[in-house]
Scaffold this motif. Structure first.
Motif, short mmCIF file in Angstrom:
data_model
loop_
_atom_site.label_atom_id
_atom_site.label_comp_id
_atom_site.label_asym_id
_atom_site.label_seq_id
_atom_site.Cartn_x
_atom_site.Cartn_y
_atom_site.Cartn_z
N VAL A 1 0.84 -1.19 0.00
CA VAL A 1 0.00 0.00 0.00
C VAL A 1 0.88 1.24 0.00
CG1 VAL A 1 -0.16 0.01 2.52
CG2 VAL A 1 -1.92 1.17 1.16
N SER A 2 0.41 2.28 -0.67
CA SER A 2 1.09 3.57 -0.72
C SER A 2 0.04 4.66 -0.59
CB SER A 2 1.86 3.72 -2.03
OG SER A 2 2.45 5.01 -2.12
N VAL A 3 0.32 5.64 0.25
CA VAL A 3 -0.62 6.73 0.53
C VAL A 3 0.12 8.06 0.35
CG1 VAL A 3 -2.14 7.81 2.22
CG2 VAL A 3 -1.94 5.31 2.14
N THR A 4 -0.49 8.95 -0.40
CA THR A 4 0.02 10.31 -0.58
C THR A 4 -1.03 11.29 -0.07
OG1 THR A 4 1.29 9.64 -2.52
CG2 THR A 4 0.92 11.99 -2.21
N ALA A 5 -0.64 12.10 0.88
CA ALA A 5 -1.57 13.06 1.49
C ALA A 5 -1.19 14.47 1.08
CB ALA A 5 -1.54 12.94 3.01
N ARG A 6 -2.20 15.24 0.72
CA ARG A 6 -2.03 16.66 0.41
C ARG A 6 -2.74 17.46 1.50
NH1 ARG A 6 1.32 14.90 -2.14
NH2 ARG A 6 1.68 14.93 -4.39
N LEU A 7 -1.97 18.32 2.17
CA LEU A 7 -2.50 19.06 3.31
C LEU A 7 -2.58 20.54 2.99
CD1 LEU A 7 -0.48 17.35 6.19
CD2 LEU A 7 -2.67 16.65 5.21
N ASN A 8 -3.40 21.22 3.77
CA ASN A 8 -3.54 22.67 3.70
C ASN A 8 -3.36 23.21 5.10
OD1 ASN A 8 -4.09 25.31 3.17
ND2 ASN A 8 -6.19 24.99 2.46
N ALA A 9 -2.25 23.89 5.32
CA ALA A 9 -1.94 24.41 6.64
C ALA A 9 -2.04 25.93 6.69
CB ALA A 9 -0.53 23.98 7.06
N ASP A 10 -2.86 26.53 5.82
CA ASP A 10 -3.05 27.99 5.85
C ASP A 10 -3.79 28.41 7.11
OD1 ASP A 10 -1.85 28.01 3.41
OD2 ASP A 10 -3.73 28.09 2.27
N LYS A 11 -3.36 29.51 7.68
CA LYS A 11 -4.03 30.03 8.86
C LYS A 11 -5.31 30.76 8.45
CE LYS A 11 0.11 30.61 11.70
NZ LYS A 11 0.93 31.55 12.50
N LYS A 12 -6.39 30.52 9.14
CA LYS A 12 -7.69 31.12 8.84
C LYS A 12 -8.25 31.78 10.10
CE LYS A 12 -8.92 27.79 5.24
NZ LYS A 12 -9.93 26.79 4.78
#
Length: 543
Positions: free
Chosen positions: A260-271
């Protein structure tokens, strides 16, 4: 009783050898015992044990000089970074070195102030000593970190001065030697440590390098730190999701039957969200204002001719015809103020959000066939893959609306995969090579023992108990029958070609009478008996 008789016979035989031969036998026995024991102890002695390792060249030189002066035998490793002593001498050697303050690091700490005198010390020397002490203490603390073998710190602390308009900021450089050649992950921690130890030092003015010249952390990491942290965070989240999927599928498919392979795309912008909510149903009368206004207006106009009487004083004007009007008005104004219930919501987000996940799962097709059995149709295989897809999606938190993607496929895994190969056994040649030192030592002890016995003990035994060379040899005369040792039995046995038993012959010679021994010689060989009788007759004194 048999054991006691054997002991008595052995003791009597030893006494019959005489003091000279007993002393020679004792010397031979002690020599053999000492030689075998000393050679075995020398050849099988254990190797030297390490006293200190990972030392600098200066420390190795100082330790060698101190041990040599104390009379302790030592050795240095081929790389010149470790000192070894004999087994059992480690504690004594370490106490001797501790008394002399060894090993000492090249970068000393606050103990530099112990050797400073109070007289003749300038302010410049005091400042230099203070900087050296800070560098040494910080380097010692860095060396306590896991993976750091050595560290050096260079500090630049500018003089504030009294006539300077702008103050120069302090800076620091750190050079470390790691245990491995990989990038050191604690460089950021070292920067924070150095910045916190020096007043007024900023993190961006601390540079960390390794001994290979690779830059581990520098001033621009403050700007590029956010993307690097984002990449590390994405890798961490992906690894956690992979671990959850493995824990879910391992009891079902087996550990080696899927990848298994997992690629995560995150958003760490401050709101930051600020919201105000009003409730119209909840209101309270706050103030009431009432304004009342009344007014009246009257207008009248008359038309008359122009005469002299109008110009005369104290004469009343004579009324004439004209227009007359009147107006009356009234106004009332009322203002009521209400307080409406309101709610203010302020939200600030400093974490991260998963924008999307990309999951790829490869399953061993043979394992699917084993689960479904032989003759499974394509629909059954697809149904099984759909079930696995649902398990993976549930374990990973799959959300199609978010844009996540999940790909599941089944292929035949290679049987020659390195993960499935068993660990090879150690060959016999490798085992022999590993223990070759012990084998050589044991063989050397055996050869030394054989040489000592063959060339030392065997000749000594012949001297103790002389044996005739053959039937044709001259047989020595027998001693008178007074209990002395007579060698005719050995000569008789040699003539027959048999190997005599030395201990038994000695005890028998003491126990038997001369007539009995002569009877045995006659029974063994008559010709030999005649020869013995002739020898007796010749040696007998003339009457």
């Amino acid at each position: 009783m048999a054991a006691l008789e054997q002991f008595d016979r052995l003791f009597s035989g030893l006494l019959s050898l005489g003091p000279r031969r007993l002393a020679l036998l004792a010397i031979v026995g002690l020599t053999v015992f000492a030689a075998v024991g000393l050679s075995g102890m020398y050849l099988s002695r254990p190797s030297k044990e390490t006293l200190y390792a990972g030392l600098e060249t200066q420390d190795v030189t100082r330790i060698g000089a101190a041990l040599n002066a104390a009379g302790v035998e030592y050795d240095i490793s081929p790389d010149g970074k470790a000192v070894m002593v004999q087994v059992g001498q480690t504690a004594r050697a370490r106490m001797l070195l501790a008394e002399k303050g060894l090993p000492r690091s090249a970068s000393a700490g606050f103990e530099l102030f112990d050797n400073l005198g109070s007289l003749g010390l300038t302010s410049f020397m005091q400042e230099v000593t203070r900087v050296r002490a800070l560098e040494g203490e910080i380097a010692r603390t860095i060396q306590l970190m896991s993976g750091v073998k050595a560290a050096r710190v260079h500090l630049v602390l500018p003089d504030p001065g009294s006539f300077r308009s702008a103050r120069q900021q302090p800076s620091a450089s750190v050079v470390i030697r790691t245990a491995t050649g990989d990038s050191f992950g604690s460089a950021r921690g070292i920067r924070h440590l150095v910045a916190a130890a020096i007043p007024g030092l900023r993190i961006d003015r601390v540079t960390v390098l390794n001994t290979d010249g690779a830059l581990l952390a520098s001033g621009d990491d403050i700007v590029s730190g956010a993307p690097r942290k984002m990449v590390d965070l994405e890798n961490t989240i992906g690894a956690e999701i992979q671990d959850k999927i493995r824990k879910t599928l391992a009891p079902f498919l087996g550990v080696g039957n899927f990848q298994v392979s997992v690629t995560a795309r995150l958003n760490a912008d401050k709101k930051q969200i600020k919201e105000v909510l009003f409730d119209p149903d909840s209101r309270v009368e706050r103030s009431v204002r009432v304004v009342k206004e009344n007014g009246a207006t009257k207008n009248k106009s008359a038309q008359s001719g122009v005469s002299v009487e109008q110009e005369l004083p104290e004469t009343e004007a004579v009324g004439g015809d004209g227009d007359e009007s009147s107006e009356s008005r009234e106004r009332r104004e009322e203002l009521t103020n209400y307080e409406v219930n309101s709610k203010t919501v302020s939200t600030q987000t400093n974490g991260y959000l998963i924008e999307n996940l990309a999951i790829a799962l490869v399953i061993n097709q043979k394992r699917i066939a084993e689960l479904l059995g032989k003759g499974a149709s394509a629909d059954q295989v697809n149904t099984q893959l759909d079930e696995i897809r649902e398990l993976v999606g549930s374990a990973a938190g799959f959300d199609k609306k978010r844009g996540d993607s999940l790909k599941v496929t089944s292929v035949d895994f290679f049987e020659t995969s390195s993960m499935l190969e068993p660990v090879p056994e150690v060959a016999m040649s490798a085992q022999l090579l590993k223990h070759s030192g012990s084998v050589i030592s044991a063989l050397t002890v055996l050869v030394a023992t054989f040489i000592l016995v063959w060339f030392g003990l065997r000749p000594a035994t012949r001297v103790l108990v002389p044996v005739g060379t053959g039937a044709g040899s001259n047989v020595p005369a027998l001693n008178p029958p007074n209990g002395g040792v007579q060698p005719e039995m050995a000569a008789a046995h040699d003539g027959l070609g048999a190997e005599p038993n030395l201990v038994e012959d000695l005890t028998d010679q003491v126990r038997q009478k001369p007539q009995k021994r002569l009877q045995q010689i006659v029974e063994l060989d008559e010709q030999q008996a005649v020869t013995v009788m002739k020898q007796w007759a010749r040696s007998a004194p003339a009457s």
